[in-house]
Write a protein that holds these residues in place. Structure first.
Motif, PDB file in Angstrom:
ATOM      1  N   THR A  46       0.853  -1.186   0.000  1.00  0.00           N
ATOM      2  CA  THR A  46       0.000   0.000   0.000  1.00  0.00           C
ATOM      3  C   THR A  46       0.889   1.236   0.000  1.00  0.00           C
ATOM      4  O   THR A  46       2.111   1.135   0.099  1.00  0.00           O
ATOM      5  N   ASP A  47       0.287   2.401  -0.126  1.00  0.00           N
ATOM      6  CA  ASP A  47       1.079   3.625  -0.077  1.00  0.00           C
ATOM      7  C   ASP A  47       1.692   3.790   1.306  1.00  0.00           C
ATOM      8  O   ASP A  47       1.011   3.599   2.320  1.00  0.00           O
ATOM      9  N   ALA A  48       2.967   4.137   1.341  1.00  0.00           N
ATOM     10  CA  ALA A  48       3.620   4.338   2.630  1.00  0.00           C
ATOM     11  C   ALA A  48       2.992   5.502   3.380  1.00  0.00           C
ATOM     12  O   ALA A  48       2.790   5.443   4.595  1.00  0.00           O
ATOM     13  N   LEU A  49       2.678   6.579   2.674  1.00  0.00           N
ATOM     14  CA  LEU A  49       1.989   7.731   3.248  1.00  0.00           C
ATOM     15  C   LEU A  49       0.737   8.000   2.427  1.00  0.00           C
ATOM     16  O   LEU A  49       0.712   7.746   1.215  1.00  0.00           O
ATOM     17  N   PRO A  50      -0.315   8.513   3.044  1.00  0.00           N
ATOM     18  CA  PRO A  50      -1.510   8.841   2.263  1.00  0.00           C
ATOM     19  C   PRO A  50      -1.213   9.944   1.260  1.00  0.00           C
ATOM     20  O   PRO A  50      -0.368  10.814   1.488  1.00  0.00           O
ATOM     21  N   SER A  51      -1.903   9.903   0.149  1.00  0.00           N
ATOM     22  CA  SER A  51      -1.676  10.874  -0.915  1.00  0.00           C
ATOM     23  C   SER A  51      -2.454  12.156  -0.626  1.00  0.00           C
ATOM     24  O   SER A  51      -3.686  12.181  -0.726  1.00  0.00           O
ATOM     25  N   VAL A 200      -6.023  22.230  -0.913  1.00  0.00           N
ATOM     26  CA  VAL A 200      -5.787  20.862  -0.448  1.00  0.00           C
ATOM     27  C   VAL A 200      -6.617  19.906  -1.294  1.00  0.00           C
ATOM     28  O   VAL A 200      -7.828  20.092  -1.454  1.00  0.00           O
ATOM     29  N   ALA A 201      -5.972  18.886  -1.846  1.00  0.00           N
ATOM     30  CA  ALA A 201      -6.665  17.843  -2.603  1.00  0.00           C
ATOM     31  C   ALA A 201      -6.416  16.497  -1.938  1.00  0.00           C
ATOM     32  O   ALA A 201      -5.281  16.172  -1.584  1.00  0.00           O
ATOM     33  N   ILE A 202      -7.487  15.730  -1.758  1.00  0.00           N
ATOM     34  CA  ILE A 202      -7.395  14.417  -1.123  1.00  0.00           C
ATOM     35  C   ILE A 202      -7.908  13.382  -2.124  1.00  0.00           C
ATOM     36  O   ILE A 202      -9.105  13.061  -2.153  1.00  0.00           O
ATOM     37  N   PRO A 203      -7.042  12.859  -2.986  1.00  0.00           N
ATOM     38  CA  PRO A 203      -7.491  11.906  -4.008  1.00  0.00           C
ATOM     39  C   PRO A 203      -7.938  10.584  -3.374  1.00  0.00           C
ATOM     40  O   PRO A 203      -7.411  10.166  -2.336  1.00  0.00           O
ATOM     41  N   THR A 204      -8.874   9.945  -4.014  1.00  0.00           N
ATOM     42  CA  THR A 204      -9.284   8.620  -3.543  1.00  0.00           C
ATOM     43  C   THR A 204      -8.286   7.547  -3.968  1.00  0.00           C
ATOM     44  O   THR A 204      -8.231   6.480  -3.361  1.00  0.00           O
ATOM     45  N   HIS A 205      -7.512   7.833  -5.002  1.00  0.00           N
ATOM     46  CA  HIS A 205      -6.492   6.892  -5.462  1.00  0.00           C
ATOM     47  C   HIS A 205      -5.140   7.250  -4.857  1.00  0.00           C
ATOM     48  O   HIS A 205      -4.829   8.420  -4.637  1.00  0.00           O
ATOM     49  N   THR A 333     -14.767   3.530   4.136  1.00  0.00           N
ATOM     50  CA  THR A 333     -13.929   4.693   4.412  1.00  0.00           C
ATOM     51  C   THR A 333     -12.513   4.226   4.709  1.00  0.00           C
ATOM     52  O   THR A 333     -12.310   3.246   5.435  1.00  0.00           O
ATOM     53  N   LEU A 334     -11.549   4.921   4.152  1.00  0.00           N
ATOM     54  CA  LEU A 334     -10.141   4.669   4.445  1.00  0.00           C
ATOM     55  C   LEU A 334      -9.612   5.843   5.254  1.00  0.00           C
ATOM     56  O   LEU A 334      -9.653   6.988   4.795  1.00  0.00           O
ATOM     57  N   VAL A 335      -9.142   5.554   6.461  1.00  0.00           N
ATOM     58  CA  VAL A 335      -8.538   6.583   7.314  1.00  0.00           C
ATOM     59  C   VAL A 335      -7.069   6.224   7.503  1.00  0.00           C
ATOM     60  O   VAL A 335      -6.743   5.097   7.875  1.00  0.00           O
ATOM     61  N   SER A 336      -6.198   7.168   7.241  1.00  0.00           N
ATOM     62  CA  SER A 336      -4.754   6.962   7.410  1.00  0.00           C
ATOM     63  C   SER A 336      -4.248   7.910   8.469  1.00  0.00           C
ATOM     64  O   SER A 336      -4.487   9.120   8.399  1.00  0.00           O
ATOM     65  N   LEU A 337      -3.550   7.370   9.469  1.00  0.00           N
ATOM     66  CA  LEU A 337      -2.993   8.162  10.562  1.00  0.00           C
ATOM     67  C   LEU A 337      -1.478   8.110  10.461  1.00  0.00           C
ATOM     68  O   LEU A 337      -0.896   7.039  10.265  1.00  0.00           O
ATOM     69  N   THR A 420      10.015  15.861   0.346  1.00  0.00           N
ATOM     70  CA  THR A 420       8.678  15.341   0.123  1.00  0.00           C
ATOM     71  C   THR A 420       8.596  14.724  -1.268  1.00  0.00           C
ATOM     72  O   THR A 420       9.556  14.757  -2.046  1.00  0.00           O
ATOM     73  N   LEU A 421       7.428  14.192  -1.600  1.00  0.00           N
ATOM     74  CA  LEU A 421       7.199  13.676  -2.950  1.00  0.00           C
ATOM     75  C   LEU A 421       7.433  14.775  -3.980  1.00  0.00           C
ATOM     76  O   LEU A 421       8.014  14.527  -5.045  1.00  0.00           O
ATOM     77  N   GLU A 422       7.006  15.993  -3.687  1.00  0.00           N
ATOM     78  CA  GLU A 422       7.215  17.106  -4.605  1.00  0.00           C
ATOM     79  C   GLU A 422       8.696  17.328  -4.873  1.00  0.00           C
ATOM     80  O   GLU A 422       9.115  17.568  -6.014  1.00  0.00           O
ATOM     81  N   SER A 423       9.519  17.242  -3.825  1.00  0.00           N
ATOM     82  CA  SER A 423      10.958  17.410  -3.988  1.00  0.00           C
ATOM     83  C   SER A 423      11.555  16.288  -4.832  1.00  0.00           C
ATOM     84  O   SER A 423      12.425  16.525  -5.676  1.00  0.00           O
ATOM     85  N   ALA A 424      11.096  15.056  -4.617  1.00  0.00           N
ATOM     86  CA  ALA A 424      11.600  13.921  -5.392  1.00  0.00           C
ATOM     87  C   ALA A 424      11.291  14.100  -6.879  1.00  0.00           C
ATOM     88  O   ALA A 424      12.159  13.907  -7.741  1.00  0.00           O
ATOM     89  N   ILE A 425      10.053  14.469  -7.180  1.00  0.00           N
ATOM     90  CA  ILE A 425       9.648  14.640  -8.578  1.00  0.00           C
ATOM     91  C   ILE A 425      10.398  15.812  -9.210  1.00  0.00           C
ATOM     92  O   ILE A 425      10.863  15.724 -10.348  1.00  0.00           O
ATOM     93  N   LEU A 426      10.547  16.905  -8.471  1.00  0.00           N
ATOM     94  CA  LEU A 426      11.293  18.046  -9.000  1.00  0.00           C
ATOM     95  C   LEU A 426      12.744  17.667  -9.285  1.00  0.00           C
ATOM     96  O   LEU A 426      13.312  18.083 -10.310  1.00  0.00           O
TER      97      LEU A 426
END
Length: 439
Positions: A46-51, A200-205, A333-337, A420-426
């Motif tokens: 699964t995703d290590a961190l929520p998207s 803020v965007a909270i994608p379901t995927h 519902t998916l809740v990620s803490l 962050t993910l943004e830094s990795a992609i950049l």
């Protein structure tokens, strides 16, 4: 004949570099030691961190646009930063329909998470930061964010209840750990530049569906070679250039350019001892430190309420997000803490972590108080991302190495952003652009 590039590492940075280079006409080979693309993005299947995507994540949104998945990322006026305060009181940081930076200044005026005195001082602080009058102190990279905020008049209660949860979310660690310069960078980028940037965007995927799977499809169409379960044993050099890559299973690969898109610790182990000790550029890799992260994903048998991002203080988990589970077409519902920077949590047994997670979900989301847990995943990552402590920015390497045909990519490289993910992609984009400029 196409010039060829070898990308080592199939995480977000490596995938981005491969996408940009293959689109630019280069022959790309992408090596990944795991059984699927993703690197540290994917753990426990699964995703290590929520998207969670912010409007300021422009590099990430650009890649998703290229892949045709940006339509799944929707910025809603109802999705805002929310803070869970004492007594289970929730306060939103709203985004009024005014130009930047007035949207943030106006939102602070009505934000009841801070006392009137702290609000007034925060308004003054942000206004001066935006205007640069007076100029910010030159030593903020060497001071903690907590020191700077305290000096700026923010009370201990304000720092604990609001500023610290925000730092945990944006930078991955406590105010007493992260540098003031990085906090200021993110405050300006998210809240003082454009109104869209604070969205803020909270994608379901998750990122597997949004980024990794469509990237693999696009790379295959472009003729790139993807080799999974192919670990590298060593990067070989002569006096001037990288000469090849030795594979652990035997054999070597040679290219015109090389992009090492690996965690800094993994990269250090691939460098010959002479290279590591001779160049200060590479020596600095051994001085970088990482922060841990723990994520508990809970699938609950309850129709999802509106997606929410909740930051909290004084609890086991520092932030959580709830959204519909895409795999069940919204029936669950998916809740990620998420807890960041807390290494002691990694040793706690699953049952204890699960019970504390359920307790916090029931406190935060009243509509989920009676929901049953259908499934769960616990992701422990001791080295989740680069620690943004004071002095770190001077240690982060630029993408261009001392060798003209070797480039480094990863969230930990010098992108001007936290890791962050943004830094990795950049970073992947920067590597591809540098190679294109060479040839």
């Amino acid at each position: 004949m196409k010039r060829n590039v070898l990308v080592i590492g199939g995480g977000a940075a490596g995938v981005t570099a491969a996408l940009r280079l293959s689109a630019g006409g280069y022959a790309v080979t992408l090596l990944e030691q795991g059984s699927e693309l993703g690197g540290r993005l994917i753990r426990a299947n699964t995703d290590a961190l929520p998207s969670i995507l912010l409007g300021c994540h422009t590099a990430t949104l650009s890649v998703l646009e290229t892949l045709g998945t940006a339509g799944h990322v929707r910025f809603s006026s109802r999705s805002n930063f929310e803070f869970l305060l004492d007594g289970d009181r929730t306060v939103r940081l709203r985004r009024p329909w005014t130009p930047a930076p007035f949207h943030t200044l106006l939102s602070l005026v009505t934000f009841r998470g801070l006392s009137f005195r702290d609000r007034w001082r925060a308004l003054t602080l942000l206004e001066r930061t935006w205007e640069g009058d007076p100029a910010l102190p030159p030593d903020l990279e060497l001071r903690t964010a907590d020191e700077w905020l305290a000096e700026s008049g923010q009370s201990e209660a304000a720092r604990a209840r609001v500023w610290n949860p925000l730092a945990r979310f944006l930078l991955g660690d406590d105010l007493t750990v992260v540098s003031a310069a990085f906090l200021i960078t993110m405050l300006v980028r998210c809240f003082l530049s454009t109104r869209r940037n604070s969205g803020v965007a909270i994608p379901t995927h998750g990122m597997r569906r949004l980024l990794l799977e469509p990237a693999r499809t696009q790379l295959n169409r472009a003729g790139a070679t993807i080799r999974l379960e192919t670990p590298v044993n060593q990067i070989r050099f002569d006096a001037q250039r990288v000469t090849g890559v030795q594979l652990r299973m035997g054999g070597a690969l040679v290219a015109d350019w090389y992009v090492a898109a690996l965690p800094h610790g993994s990269l250090s182990r691939l460098l010959p001892e002479g290279t590591l000790t001779h160049y200060s550029y590479f020596q600095q890799l051994t001085t970088l430190t990482d922060s841990p992260a723990l994520t508990v994903h809970l699938w609950l048998d309850h129709p999802p309420p509106a997606p929410r991002l909740l930051l909290q203080a004084g609890r086991t988990y520092h932030w959580m997000v709830s959204r519909a589970d895409a795999e069940t077409e919204g029936r669950r519902t998916l809740v990620s803490l998420v807890a960041t920077g807390s290494s002691d949590l990694l040793d706690r047994p699953d049952q204890q972590l699960l019970e504390s997670a359920l307790s916090e979900v029931r406190h935060a989301f009243r509509t989920l108080a009676t929901a049953r847990t259908v499934d769960y995943r616990i992701v422990r990552e001791p080295n989740a991302f680069l620690s943004m402590k004071p002095g770190t920015s001077t240690l982060r390497p630029l993408q261009q190495s001392p060798f003209p045909n070797l480039f480094l990519a990863g969230d930990w490289t010098d992108t001007g952003l936290p890791a962050t993910l943004e830094s990795a992609i950049l970073s992947g984009h920067l590597c591809a652009r540098a190679i294109a400029e060479q040839g």
